[in-house]
Design a protein around this motif. Structure first.
Motif, mmCIF file in Angstrom:
data_model
loop_
_atom_site.group_PDB
_atom_site.id
_atom_site.type_symbol
_atom_site.label_atom_id
_atom_site.label_comp_id
_atom_site.label_asym_id
_atom_site.label_seq_id
_atom_site.Cartn_x
_atom_site.Cartn_y
_atom_site.Cartn_z
ATOM 1 N N HIS A 140 57.719 39.420 1.018
ATOM 2 C CA HIS A 140 60.055 39.418 0.940
ATOM 3 C C HIS A 140 60.132 39.470 0.061
ATOM 4 C CE1 HIS A 140 63.520 37.034 1.542
ATOM 5 N NE2 HIS A 140 63.759 38.207 2.358
ATOM 6 N N ASP A 174 66.602 34.092 0.642
ATOM 7 C CA ASP A 174 67.510 34.945 1.706
ATOM 8 C C ASP A 174 68.623 33.282 1.404
ATOM 9 O OD1 ASP A 174 66.264 36.382 3.161
ATOM 10 O OD2 ASP A 174 65.037 35.749 4.265
ATOM 11 N N HIS A 179 72.305 36.089 7.412
ATOM 12 C CA HIS A 179 72.388 35.333 5.780
ATOM 13 C C HIS A 179 72.787 36.618 5.138
ATOM 14 C CE1 HIS A 179 68.261 37.612 6.979
ATOM 15 N NE2 HIS A 179 68.456 37.527 5.957
ATOM 16 N N HIS A 212 70.801 38.639 2.093
ATOM 17 C CA HIS A 212 69.219 38.673 1.324
ATOM 18 C C HIS A 212 69.781 39.406 -0.344
ATOM 19 C CE1 HIS A 212 65.307 40.285 0.637
ATOM 20 N NE2 HIS A 212 65.975 40.977 -0.004
HETATM 21 ZN ZN LIG Z 1 65.446 38.689 3.154
#
Ligand SMILES: [Zn+2]
Length: 269
Positions: free
Chosen positions: A163, A167, A242, A244
């Protein structure tokens, strides 16, 4: 701070690093060779500063970079500077998403490949001009931290890329703001990222805003720090709404909050 030039620069995997040298008489410019680019330092008060990044998958251990000091009498001083990279502690996360994002159809695979080439071409461009003069800011009002940066990820039982952003909690419809001044270089729907906005801030710094429900800007727009880019959502490969938020420093994927923590040079050259 005066002895800083003699000590190694230290940074963790996936962290922004601010290189700093004190101002000295006759010194007119400093540059560092970083990831194949020549990055100019900016004079800020009593220091020359440059913001660079250590990639998430960069090898821990001792590295070195070349720094060049230019003087008004034409003299150049070239120094090999040690950079010590420490290992990040990034856990593995198991996630469940729609199967079409894990077992891609041939059409989706072709699209994802095309988009990966497009975004990597964006990251390969280096804008020498620095568009911003203020520090970087968090793109969701009131957000103080983000989650999951660097996590090794397993989607529906299958390992995927780590990742590369943070987030931020944001319900669908939450306004998303530009972290700093820059030019919009991508604003459209991508297979994995959903509705995405990429901003080039100059000097190899990019920020990205993914999974939006709505995009309010277009490619080519100059946006101001704090200008609304769109609304948060749950488009693309997500488990829920959300934001990112990603940061690229040259080729390095770094934790956006590490850029906030170090601050960036905030005065013009
Ligand atoms: Zn993310």
């Amino acid at each position: 701070m005066l002895s800083l030039a003699l000590a190694a620069f230290m940074a963790g995997q996936g962290q922004a690093l601010q290189m700093s040298y004190p101002v000295e008489p006759g010194l007119t410019g400093v540059t560092v060779q970083w990831s194949g680019h020549l990055v100019p330092f900016t004079r800020s008060g009593e220091n020359w500063l440059a913001t660079v990044g250590v990639d998430l998958d960069s090898k821990p251990g001792d590295h070195a970079v070349t720094v060049t000091f230019a003087y008004e009498d034409g003299r150049m001083r070239v120094v090999r500077e040690p950079v010590v990279v420490s290992a990040g502690q990034y856990p593995t996360t198991e996630l469940q998403v729609e199967e079409r994002y894990v077992e891609l159809s041939p059409e989706d695979q072709a699209r994802a490949d095309r988009e990966a080439a497009e975004t990597s071409a964006i990251y390969d461009t280096f804008t020498p001009q620095r568009y911003w003069t203020e520090a970087f800011a968090v793109p969701v009002k009131g957000a103080k931290d983000g989650r999951n940066f660097g996590h090794r990820r397993v989607f529906n039982g299958q390992p995927r890329a780590p990742h590369s952003g943070a987030d931020l909690r944001a319900t669908t419809g939450t306004p998303i703001y530009a972290a700093n001044r820059g030019r919009v270089v991508l604003a459209k729907d991508l297979f994995f990222s959903g509705n995405a906005v990429y901003i080039d801030h100059g000097q190899g710094i990019f920020t990205t805003y993914l999974h939006l429900s709505k995009i309010d800007v277009a490619v080519g727009d100059m946006v101001e720090r704090g200008q609304q880019l769109g609304l948060a959502g749950a488009t693309g490969r997500v488990t829920g709404p959300h934001l990112h938020w990603g940061v690229r420093l040259l080729d390095a994927r770094v934790d956006p909050f590490s850029l906030i923590r170090i601050g960036a040079p905030t005065t013009g050259p």
